[in-house]
Motif scaffolding. Structure first.
Motif, PDB file in Angstrom:
ATOM      1  N   ALA A 172       0.702  -1.458   0.080  1.00  0.00           N
ATOM      2  CA  ALA A 172       0.114  -0.159   0.032  1.00  0.00           C
ATOM      3  C   ALA A 172       0.932   1.209  -0.060  1.00  0.00           C
ATOM      4  N   TRP A 173       2.106   1.162   0.848  1.00  0.00           N
ATOM      5  CA  TRP A 173       2.974   2.449   0.818  1.00  0.00           C
ATOM      6  C   TRP A 173       3.264   2.619  -0.650  1.00  0.00           C
ATOM      7  N   HIS A 174       3.925   1.476  -1.001  1.00  0.00           N
ATOM      8  CA  HIS A 174       4.510   1.933  -2.497  1.00  0.00           C
ATOM      9  C   HIS A 174       3.521   2.356  -3.593  1.00  0.00           C
ATOM     10  N   LEU A 175       2.134   1.747  -3.451  1.00  0.00           N
ATOM     11  CA  LEU A 175       1.201   2.133  -4.319  1.00  0.00           C
ATOM     12  C   LEU A 175       0.952   3.830  -4.104  1.00  0.00           C
ATOM     13  N   TRP A 176       0.825   4.194  -2.858  1.00  0.00           N
ATOM     14  CA  TRP A 176       0.479   5.598  -2.599  1.00  0.00           C
ATOM     15  C   TRP A 176       1.618   6.511  -3.055  1.00  0.00           C
ATOM     16  N   GLN A 177       2.743   6.249  -2.846  1.00  0.00           N
ATOM     17  CA  GLN A 177       4.170   6.963  -3.178  1.00  0.00           C
ATOM     18  C   GLN A 177       4.147   7.097  -4.799  1.00  0.00           C
ATOM     19  N   ARG A 178       3.741   5.946  -5.594  1.00  0.00           N
ATOM     20  CA  ARG A 178       3.489   6.116  -6.931  1.00  0.00           C
ATOM     21  C   ARG A 178       2.475   7.078  -7.481  1.00  0.00           C
ATOM     22  N   SER A 179       1.520   7.313  -6.691  1.00  0.00           N
ATOM     23  CA  SER A 179       0.255   8.140  -7.029  1.00  0.00           C
ATOM     24  C   SER A 179       0.424   9.273  -6.633  1.00  0.00           C
ATOM     25  N   ASP A 180      -0.130  10.425  -7.471  1.00  0.00           N
ATOM     26  CA  ASP A 180      -0.054  11.805  -7.224  1.00  0.00           C
ATOM     27  C   ASP A 180      -1.277  11.824  -6.263  1.00  0.00           C
ATOM     28  N   LEU A 181      -1.123  11.679  -5.036  1.00  0.00           N
ATOM     29  CA  LEU A 181      -2.004  11.602  -3.880  1.00  0.00           C
ATOM     30  C   LEU A 181      -1.616  12.715  -2.737  1.00  0.00           C
ATOM     31  N   PRO A 182      -2.384  13.399  -1.875  1.00  0.00           N
ATOM     32  CA  PRO A 182      -1.977  13.860  -0.740  1.00  0.00           C
ATOM     33  C   PRO A 182      -1.180  13.039   0.226  1.00  0.00           C
ATOM     34  N   GLU A 183      -0.481  13.858   1.071  1.00  0.00           N
ATOM     35  CA  GLU A 183       0.495  13.106   2.004  1.00  0.00           C
ATOM     36  C   GLU A 183      -0.227  11.992   2.879  1.00  0.00           C
ATOM     37  N   CYS A 184       0.202  10.726   3.325  1.00  0.00           N
ATOM     38  CA  CYS A 184      -0.368   9.986   3.898  1.00  0.00           C
ATOM     39  C   CYS A 184       0.542   9.507   4.904  1.00  0.00           C
ATOM     40  N   ARG A 185       0.202   9.308   6.315  1.00  0.00           N
ATOM     41  CA  ARG A 185       1.002   8.882   7.236  1.00  0.00           C
ATOM     42  C   ARG A 185       0.227   7.076   7.542  1.00  0.00           C
ATOM     43  N   TRP A 186       1.187   6.609   8.261  1.00  0.00           N
ATOM     44  CA  TRP A 186       0.793   5.116   8.508  1.00  0.00           C
ATOM     45  C   TRP A 186       0.821   4.850   9.738  1.00  0.00           C
ATOM     46  N   ILE A 203     -10.052   6.586  18.639  1.00  0.00           N
ATOM     47  CA  ILE A 203     -11.128   6.244  17.353  1.00  0.00           C
ATOM     48  C   ILE A 203     -10.603   4.674  16.774  1.00  0.00           C
ATOM     49  N   ALA A 204      -9.451   5.065  16.103  1.00  0.00           N
ATOM     50  CA  ALA A 204      -8.790   4.026  15.501  1.00  0.00           C
ATOM     51  C   ALA A 204      -7.262   4.199  15.152  1.00  0.00           C
ATOM     52  N   GLN A 205      -6.482   3.284  14.611  1.00  0.00           N
ATOM     53  CA  GLN A 205      -5.224   3.249  14.140  1.00  0.00           C
ATOM     54  C   GLN A 205      -5.246   2.874  12.778  1.00  0.00           C
ATOM     55  N   PRO A 206      -5.524   3.843  11.582  1.00  0.00           N
ATOM     56  CA  PRO A 206      -5.646   3.142  10.278  1.00  0.00           C
ATOM     57  C   PRO A 206      -4.550   2.768   9.974  1.00  0.00           C
ATOM     58  N   ASP A 207      -4.396   2.035   8.902  1.00  0.00           N
ATOM     59  CA  ASP A 207      -3.171   1.749   8.225  1.00  0.00           C
ATOM     60  C   ASP A 207      -2.514   2.851   7.812  1.00  0.00           C
ATOM     61  N   GLY A 208      -3.413   3.675   6.864  1.00  0.00           N
ATOM     62  CA  GLY A 208      -2.971   4.639   6.162  1.00  0.00           C
ATOM     63  C   GLY A 208      -4.053   5.859   6.652  1.00  0.00           C
ATOM     64  N   TRP A 209      -3.319   7.147   6.826  1.00  0.00           N
ATOM     65  CA  TRP A 209      -4.229   8.171   7.219  1.00  0.00           C
ATOM     66  C   TRP A 209      -3.681   9.499   6.615  1.00  0.00           C
ATOM     67  N   CYS A 210      -4.741  10.107   5.822  1.00  0.00           N
ATOM     68  CA  CYS A 210      -4.453  11.514   5.228  1.00  0.00           C
ATOM     69  C   CYS A 210      -5.009  12.387   6.004  1.00  0.00           C
ATOM     70  N   ASP A 211      -4.155  13.287   6.813  1.00  0.00           N
ATOM     71  CA  ASP A 211      -4.598  14.149   7.765  1.00  0.00           C
ATOM     72  C   ASP A 211      -5.315  15.290   7.221  1.00  0.00           C
TER      73      ASP A 211
END
Length: 294
Positions: free
Chosen positions: A186-200, A212-220
């Motif tokens: 998922a990290w690699h896929l997000w990095q290859r895409s033009d998407l906003p910053e994501c934290r893991w 609330i939760a600890q999501p795998d990926g989080w776009c704050d």
């Protein structure tokens, strides 16, 4: 487990040792000069002890078998026992033992009576001899996820080892916060895409400080959660209940969430990215809820 020299030191004749180690005899030779005082198949533990006897004083267990002694589970299957010895020693690899001469021997830690390399060194040593990229990622992820070492410790060890780009690429998602092979995909896929910053793997709390939760990926920026949900983990009764409860907390907090099967990260990467874009746009169009990171 004993060496032939030790047997001779207590007065046993070399001919007696040889006779007892003949086919069908009471003992057997496991490695040059190392005798198993029985004639059955050696256990994994006996192989480790034999490897250290063969390697000599000051030798250190590393690699997969070292990680197993710490309690790690996501390890590749191997019969090879990897042992570090001082750089000036002439002992050679033999049978199931891989001898590695090293000028930067780590300070060993005793694990069940065996001098064992620290986890970061053992992980990198194991990774260097593991061709399967997923197996390398799984080892690194488990070592960090279960608190055996920090991602930075693995990076420092890799720098010291001066190894190639393949291991560095495997470590990148772990440094970025991924804690499994699926999350690394998922990290690699997000990095290859033009998407906003994501934290893991960051913890999310509401305005009152309620978890609330600890999501795998989080776009704050958009309060968007991405969950990589495997069927195996979430299909059981407990897993299914936990997933429903988690999703209910997301909904109550106004968080947009997308759930993705791990297999689709490789089989349908383009479709997954399109789904991410659509979900992120949905999150962009609603007022961002008040949340904070833990």
């Amino acid at each position: 487990m004993v060496t032939a020299k030790q047997l001779e030191a207590i007065g046993m004749a070399r001919s007696t040792i040889s006779r007892r180690c003949e086919p069908g005899g009471r003992w057997r030779i496991l490695l040059p000069g190392v005798v198993l005082l029985e004639n059955g198949e050696p256990t994994s533990e006996q192989k480790i002890l034999a490897a250290l006897l063969h390697a000599g004083g000051g030798s250190i267990l590393t690699g997969v078998h070292a990680l197993a002694r710490y309690g790690l589970h996501n390890l590749p299957a191997t019969d090879e026992v990897h042992v570090l010895v001082p750089g000036n020693r002439s002992t050679a690899s033999s049978g199931f033992v891989h001898i590695e001469r090293s000028r930067r021997l780590p300070k060993p830690r005793e694990r069940a009576g065996v001098p064992t390399a620290p986890v970061p060194r053992a992980v990198i040593d194991a990774a260097r001899r593991t061709p399967d990229k997923d197996a390398v990622t799984a080892m690194m992820a488990e070592a960090v996820q279960r608190g055996f070492c920090l991602p930075r410790s693995l990076a420092d060890e890799l720098d010291e080892a001066r190894r190639g780009s393949s291991l560095r690429n495997a470590l990148l998602p772990i440094l970025g916060g991924a804690r499994s092979v699926a999350e690394a995909d998922a990290w690699h896929l997000w990095q290859r895409s033009d998407l906003p910053e994501c934290r893991w793997n960051v913890k999310i709390f509401d305005a009152n400080g309620t978890y609330i939760a600890q999501p795998d990926g989080w776009c704050d920026e958009l309060a968007f959660a991405w969950e990589i949900d495997s069927l195996g983990y979430h299909a059981g009764d407990a897993g299914f209940r936990d997933t429903l409860a988690r999703n209910a907390r997301y909904a109550a907090a106004g968080i947009v969430v997308l759930q993705t099967l791990p297999s689709r990260l490789r089989s349908e990467p383009g479709t997954v990215v399109a789904e991410l874009r659509a979900a992120l746009e949905t999150a962009r169009l609603r007022p961002r809820p008040t949340l904070r990171l833990g």
